[in-house]
Design a protein around this motif. Structure first.
Motif, PDB file in Angstrom:
ATOM      1  N   ASP A 142       0.820  -1.214   0.000  1.00 37.21           N
ATOM      2  CA  ASP A 142       0.000   0.000   0.000  1.00 37.21           C
ATOM      3  C   ASP A 142       0.855   1.265   0.000  1.00 37.21           C
ATOM      4  OD1 ASP A 142      -2.711  -1.226   0.312  1.00 37.21           O
ATOM      5  OD2 ASP A 142      -1.818  -1.950   2.182  1.00 37.21           O
ATOM      6  N   LEU A 143       2.117   1.124   0.387  1.00 43.63           N
ATOM      7  CA  LEU A 143       3.025   2.265   0.451  1.00 43.63           C
ATOM      8  C   LEU A 143       4.447   1.719   0.403  1.00 43.63           C
ATOM      9  CD1 LEU A 143       2.789   5.409   2.660  1.00 43.63           C
ATOM     10  CD2 LEU A 143       4.878   4.037   2.801  1.00 43.63           C
ATOM     11  N   VAL A 144       5.352   2.497  -0.194  1.00 43.45           N
ATOM     12  CA  VAL A 144       6.757   2.097  -0.293  1.00 43.45           C
ATOM     13  C   VAL A 144       7.603   3.084   0.506  1.00 43.45           C
ATOM     14  CG1 VAL A 144       8.719   1.791  -1.846  1.00 43.45           C
ATOM     15  CG2 VAL A 144       6.448   0.993  -2.528  1.00 43.45           C
ATOM     16  N   HIS A 145       8.478   2.539   1.334  1.00 39.65           N
ATOM     17  CA  HIS A 145       9.378   3.329   2.179  1.00 39.65           C
ATOM     18  C   HIS A 145      10.797   3.040   1.717  1.00 39.65           C
ATOM     19  CE1 HIS A 145      11.855   3.982   5.851  1.00 39.65           C
ATOM     20  NE2 HIS A 145      10.971   4.902   6.147  1.00 39.65           N
ATOM     21  N   LEU A 146      11.437   4.038   1.086  1.00 44.53           N
ATOM     22  CA  LEU A 146      12.751   3.852   0.479  1.00 44.53           C
ATOM     23  C   LEU A 146      13.846   4.439   1.366  1.00 44.53           C
ATOM     24  CD1 LEU A 146      11.822   4.943  -3.164  1.00 44.53           C
ATOM     25  CD2 LEU A 146      12.048   2.599  -2.299  1.00 44.53           C
ATOM     26  N   HIS A 147      15.001   3.782   1.406  1.00 47.31           N
ATOM     27  CA  HIS A 147      16.113   4.298   2.201  1.00 47.31           C
ATOM     28  C   HIS A 147      17.064   5.150   1.368  1.00 47.31           C
ATOM     29  CE1 HIS A 147      18.245   1.002   0.310  1.00 47.31           C
ATOM     30  NE2 HIS A 147      19.371   1.339   0.878  1.00 47.31           N
ATOM     31  N   ALA A 148      16.686   5.451   0.125  1.00 47.09           N
ATOM     32  CA  ALA A 148      17.478   6.336  -0.729  1.00 47.09           C
ATOM     33  C   ALA A 148      16.540   7.002  -1.732  1.00 47.09           C
ATOM     34  CB  ALA A 148      18.558   5.554  -1.464  1.00 47.09           C
ATOM     35  N   PRO A 149      16.514   8.334  -1.809  1.00 52.13           N
ATOM     36  CA  PRO A 149      15.585   9.015  -2.714  1.00 52.13           C
ATOM     37  C   PRO A 149      15.731   8.630  -4.172  1.00 52.13           C
ATOM     38  CG  PRO A 149      16.442  10.561  -1.113  1.00 52.13           C
ATOM     39  CD  PRO A 149      17.239   9.303  -0.949  1.00 52.13           C
ATOM     40  N   ALA A 150      16.927   8.311  -4.656  1.00 52.84           N
ATOM     41  CA  ALA A 150      17.102   7.969  -6.067  1.00 52.84           C
ATOM     42  C   ALA A 150      16.252   6.776  -6.471  1.00 52.84           C
ATOM     43  CB  ALA A 150      18.575   7.678  -6.361  1.00 52.84           C
ATOM     44  N   LEU A 151      15.905   5.926  -5.520  1.00 55.64           N
ATOM     45  CA  LEU A 151      15.089   4.748  -5.826  1.00 55.64           C
ATOM     46  C   LEU A 151      13.626   5.099  -6.074  1.00 55.64           C
ATOM     47  CD1 LEU A 151      16.631   2.299  -3.208  1.00 55.64           C
ATOM     48  CD2 LEU A 151      17.087   2.385  -5.675  1.00 55.64           C
ATOM     49  N   ALA A 152      13.262   6.357  -5.907  1.00 62.40           N
ATOM     50  CA  ALA A 152      11.886   6.783  -6.194  1.00 62.40           C
ATOM     51  C   ALA A 152      11.654   7.011  -7.677  1.00 62.40           C
ATOM     52  CB  ALA A 152      11.558   8.069  -5.425  1.00 62.40           C
ATOM     53  N   LEU A 153      12.692   6.881  -8.497  1.00 58.62           N
ATOM     54  CA  LEU A 153      12.591   7.196  -9.925  1.00 58.62           C
ATOM     55  C   LEU A 153      12.071   6.002 -10.722  1.00 58.62           C
ATOM     56  CD1 LEU A 153      15.857   9.280 -10.312  1.00 58.62           C
ATOM     57  CD2 LEU A 153      13.491  10.118 -10.260  1.00 58.62           C
ATOM     58  N   ALA A 182       2.847   8.678  11.286  1.00 54.16           N
ATOM     59  CA  ALA A 182       2.044   9.868  11.014  1.00 54.16           C
ATOM     60  C   ALA A 182       2.158  10.280   9.553  1.00 54.16           C
ATOM     61  CB  ALA A 182       2.473  11.011  11.929  1.00 54.16           C
ATOM     62  N   VAL A 183       3.360  10.177   8.997  1.00 54.27           N
ATOM     63  CA  VAL A 183       3.561  10.484   7.575  1.00 54.27           C
ATOM     64  C   VAL A 183       2.830   9.455   6.715  1.00 54.27           C
ATOM     65  CG1 VAL A 183       5.292  10.698   5.749  1.00 54.27           C
ATOM     66  CG2 VAL A 183       5.767  11.615   8.035  1.00 54.27           C
ATOM     67  N   PHE A 184       2.964   8.184   7.042  1.00 52.42           N
ATOM     68  CA  PHE A 184       2.270   7.136   6.301  1.00 52.42           C
ATOM     69  C   PHE A 184       0.759   7.366   6.321  1.00 52.42           C
ATOM     70  CE2 PHE A 184       5.549   3.437   6.925  1.00 52.42           C
ATOM     71  CZ  PHE A 184       6.484   4.169   6.242  1.00 52.42           C
ATOM     72  N   SER A 185       0.231   7.647   7.509  1.00 52.74           N
ATOM     73  CA  SER A 185      -1.223   7.793   7.660  1.00 52.74           C
ATOM     74  C   SER A 185      -1.751   8.926   6.799  1.00 52.74           C
ATOM     75  CB  SER A 185      -1.575   8.035   9.130  1.00 52.74           C
ATOM     76  OG  SER A 185      -1.209   6.937   9.931  1.00 52.74           O
ATOM     77  N   HIS A 186      -0.997  10.017   6.740  1.00 53.49           N
ATOM     78  CA  HIS A 186      -1.416  11.150   5.908  1.00 53.49           C
ATOM     79  C   HIS A 186      -1.483  10.744   4.438  1.00 53.49           C
ATOM     80  CE1 HIS A 186      -1.770  15.265   4.478  1.00 53.49           C
ATOM     81  NE2 HIS A 186      -0.744  15.042   3.677  1.00 53.49           N
ATOM     82  N   LEU A 187      -0.452  10.062   3.968  1.00 49.56           N
ATOM     83  CA  LEU A 187      -0.427   9.672   2.558  1.00 49.56           C
ATOM     84  C   LEU A 187      -1.466   8.613   2.248  1.00 49.56           C
ATOM     85  CD1 LEU A 187       3.420   9.538   1.925  1.00 49.56           C
ATOM     86  CD2 LEU A 187       1.812  11.260   1.105  1.00 49.56           C
ATOM     87  N   LEU A 188      -1.597   7.633   3.124  1.00 50.88           N
ATOM     88  CA  LEU A 188      -2.598   6.588   2.888  1.00 50.88           C
ATOM     89  C   LEU A 188      -4.005   7.160   2.958  1.00 50.88           C
ATOM     90  CD1 LEU A 188      -0.966   3.701   4.926  1.00 50.88           C
ATOM     91  CD2 LEU A 188      -1.233   3.792   2.441  1.00 50.88           C
ATOM     92  N   GLY A 189      -4.210   8.123   3.863  1.00 51.25           N
ATOM     93  CA  GLY A 189      -5.521   8.760   3.951  1.00 51.25           C
ATOM     94  C   GLY A 189      -5.856   9.533   2.701  1.00 51.25           C
ATOM     95  N   GLU A 190      -4.850  10.223   2.135  1.00 51.80           N
ATOM     96  CA  GLU A 190      -5.086  10.961   0.897  1.00 51.80           C
ATOM     97  C   GLU A 190      -5.476  10.025  -0.242  1.00 51.80           C
ATOM     98  OE1 GLU A 190      -1.730  13.264  -0.180  1.00 51.80           O
ATOM     99  OE2 GLU A 190      -2.355  15.006   0.998  1.00 51.80           O
ATOM    100  N   ILE A 191      -4.754   8.935  -0.368  1.00 54.67           N
ATOM    101  CA  ILE A 191      -5.034   7.987  -1.447  1.00 54.67           C
ATOM    102  C   ILE A 191      -6.411   7.379  -1.279  1.00 54.67           C
ATOM    103  CG2 ILE A 191      -4.320   5.803  -2.485  1.00 54.67           C
ATOM    104  CD1 ILE A 191      -2.571   8.165  -3.209  1.00 54.67           C
ATOM    105  N   ARG A 192      -6.719   6.967  -0.068  1.00 54.11           N
ATOM    106  CA  ARG A 192      -8.008   6.317   0.164  1.00 54.11           C
ATOM    107  C   ARG A 192      -9.172   7.278  -0.031  1.00 54.11           C
ATOM    108  NH1 ARG A 192      -5.452   2.882   5.159  1.00 54.11           N
ATOM    109  NH2 ARG A 192      -4.742   1.129   3.893  1.00 54.11           N
ATOM    110  N   SER A 193      -8.943   8.566   0.306  1.00 55.00           N
ATOM    111  CA  SER A 193     -10.029   9.531   0.125  1.00 55.00           C
ATOM    112  C   SER A 193     -10.303   9.790  -1.347  1.00 55.00           C
ATOM    113  CB  SER A 193      -9.685  10.847   0.841  1.00 55.00           C
ATOM    114  OG  SER A 193      -8.608  11.505   0.194  1.00 55.00           O
ATOM    115  N   ARG A 194      -9.299   9.530  -2.203  1.00 50.69           N
ATOM    116  CA  ARG A 194      -9.495   9.744  -3.630  1.00 50.69           C
ATOM    117  C   ARG A 194      -9.985   8.479  -4.337  1.00 50.69           C
ATOM    118  NH1 ARG A 194      -4.212  12.307  -3.413  1.00 50.69           N
ATOM    119  NH2 ARG A 194      -3.346  10.542  -4.572  1.00 50.69           N
ATOM    120  N   THR A 195     -10.009   7.345  -3.614  1.00 48.92           N
ATOM    121  CA  THR A 195     -10.409   6.084  -4.226  1.00 48.92           C
ATOM    122  C   THR A 195     -11.899   5.846  -3.978  1.00 48.92           C
ATOM    123  OG1 THR A 195      -8.214   5.190  -3.849  1.00 48.92           O
ATOM    124  CG2 THR A 195      -9.978   3.608  -4.320  1.00 48.92           C
TER     125      THR A 195
END
Length: 382
Positions: A97-108, A359-372
């Protein structure tokens, strides 16, 4: 008690070459305790099968060795981009449901779910601390990927305000990453008789000694000025070919968790003369064990430990030696600083870290779920 979260599956990346490994296991444990499912995609060299099994049992996470290259050891940009694409596929395959990366370059990559990237360190800020002149070509392309990844991620985290601001400035970001301090899970208090034992009469340091940021050369000079041993835990050769060979440090090699706890449990004077340290888990572990601290006066250490350590310039081994000698000669002052360090370390616990990340996860997951749009119930009209 940890605040529980509606069920969600987190795909987290990690590597086992440094502090990110301990960070990831601590965070995975905390997220599991809060009701999330965690899969750890392990990148780079993997520990032994026994060590992986132990990590899975302790954290409750599923750990998948991927063999994917690390962003800082990859030989070409396409290797990093290929690793990012492989992680996006793995996120889909595992139902994350969410990806937590230990390096920003992996977000590409084309992730289908929100992406949080943690700025543990980066080549641009590292070079600013240890190098001279413009970034070498081999680091410049890594910095470009990191900058692009910072902009691609849905949220950025950093372990200190100092490093968050350094990251913002290095990559021209419109806002600094959100700060969530790293943390450790502290053991319950030991029997009263144990802390009464006299602390060790030597000094101690720990870290990747091959990394120029750790400033092992200054530590070695410091060791040569002392009439007590300065023990040094950590590897002297890195995966990128860097190597350190000292004359005065008493090297212990890489220590497992139990051995590190035994060394720190003796409460030696702990020293770090790092030129660059976005957080410093080794310092945190030493403080939690009740070690008095002698640290370099870099912004991140001052932010975390001001009032709970002695500070010296990173390359002033003469002043560092005097600081160590003064603590060894003054038990009362040493005990005062050790207790101050222990009290400060209590602020940086694993629960606080997990709550901040959640708290960061919850905000992002809440945003996604509110748009689904909600799916119709079985048998109901579409």
């Amino acid at each position: 008690m940890p605040v529980r979260h509606p069920p969600a599956h987190i795909l987290m990346t990690a590597d086992a070459l440094g502090g990110v490994w301990q960070y990831s296991l601590e965070l995975a444990t905390g997220l599991r305790q809060r009701g999330l499912t965690v899969t750890v995609a392990l990148m780079g060299p993997a520990p032994s099968a026994a060590a992986l099994a132990e990590a899975e049992a302790a954290s409750g996470a599923r750990i998948l060795p991927t063999g994917l290259p690390l962003d800082w050891t990859a030989e070409r940009p396409d290797a990093v981009l290929g690793a990012a694409a492989a992680l996006a596929r793995l996120a889909r395959e595992t139902g994350a449901d969410l990806v937590h990366l230990h390096a920003p370059a992996l977000a590409l990559a084309a992730f289908d779910v929100p992406v949080v990237a943690v700025c543990h360190s980066c080549v641009a800020t590292w070079w600013a601390a240890v190098g001279e002149g413009p970034l070498p070509d081999d680091l410049a392309w890594r910095a470009r990927l990191a900058a692009e990844g910072c902009r691609a991620a849905d949220s950025l985290l950093a372990p200190t305000r100092a490093f968050a601001e350094a990251t913002r400035a290095a990559y021209g970001l419109s806002r600094a990453p959100e700060v969530v301090h790293n943390g450790r899970r502290w053991r319950e208090a030991q029997p009263e008789a144990e802390p009464a034992a006299q602390p060790a009469t030597h000094a101690f340091t720990a870290g990747r000694l091959w990394d120029r940021a750790k400033n092992a050369a200054a530590l070695d000079r410091l060791a040569g000025r002392l009439d007590v041993p300065l023990l040094a835990a950590g590897p002297v050769e890195g995966p990128n070919g860097e190597r350190f060979a000292g004359k005065h440090l008493r090297g212990l090699g890489r220590l497992d968790t139990a051995r590190m706890e035994r060394e720190l449990g003796q409460r030696p004077v702990f020293v770090s003369l790092a030129r660059y340290e976005p957080f410093g888990l080794a310092v945190l572990e030493a403080a939690g064990a009740g070690c008095a601290l002698v640290l370099s006066d870099i912004p991140s250490f001052l932010e975390l430990w001001e009032g709970a350590a002695l500070f010296v310039a990173p390359d002033d081994d003469a002043v560092a030696a005097e600081a160590v000698r003064s603590l060894l000669a003054d038990p009362d002052r040493r005990a005062f600083l050790a207790e101050a360090a222990r009290a400060r370390a209590a602020r940086y616990g694993a629960d606080a870290m997990a709550d901040g990340v959640l708290a960061v996860f919850s905000h992002l997951l809440g945003e996604i779920r509110s748009r689904t749009p909600a799916k119709p119930l079985s048998g109901a009209a579409a």
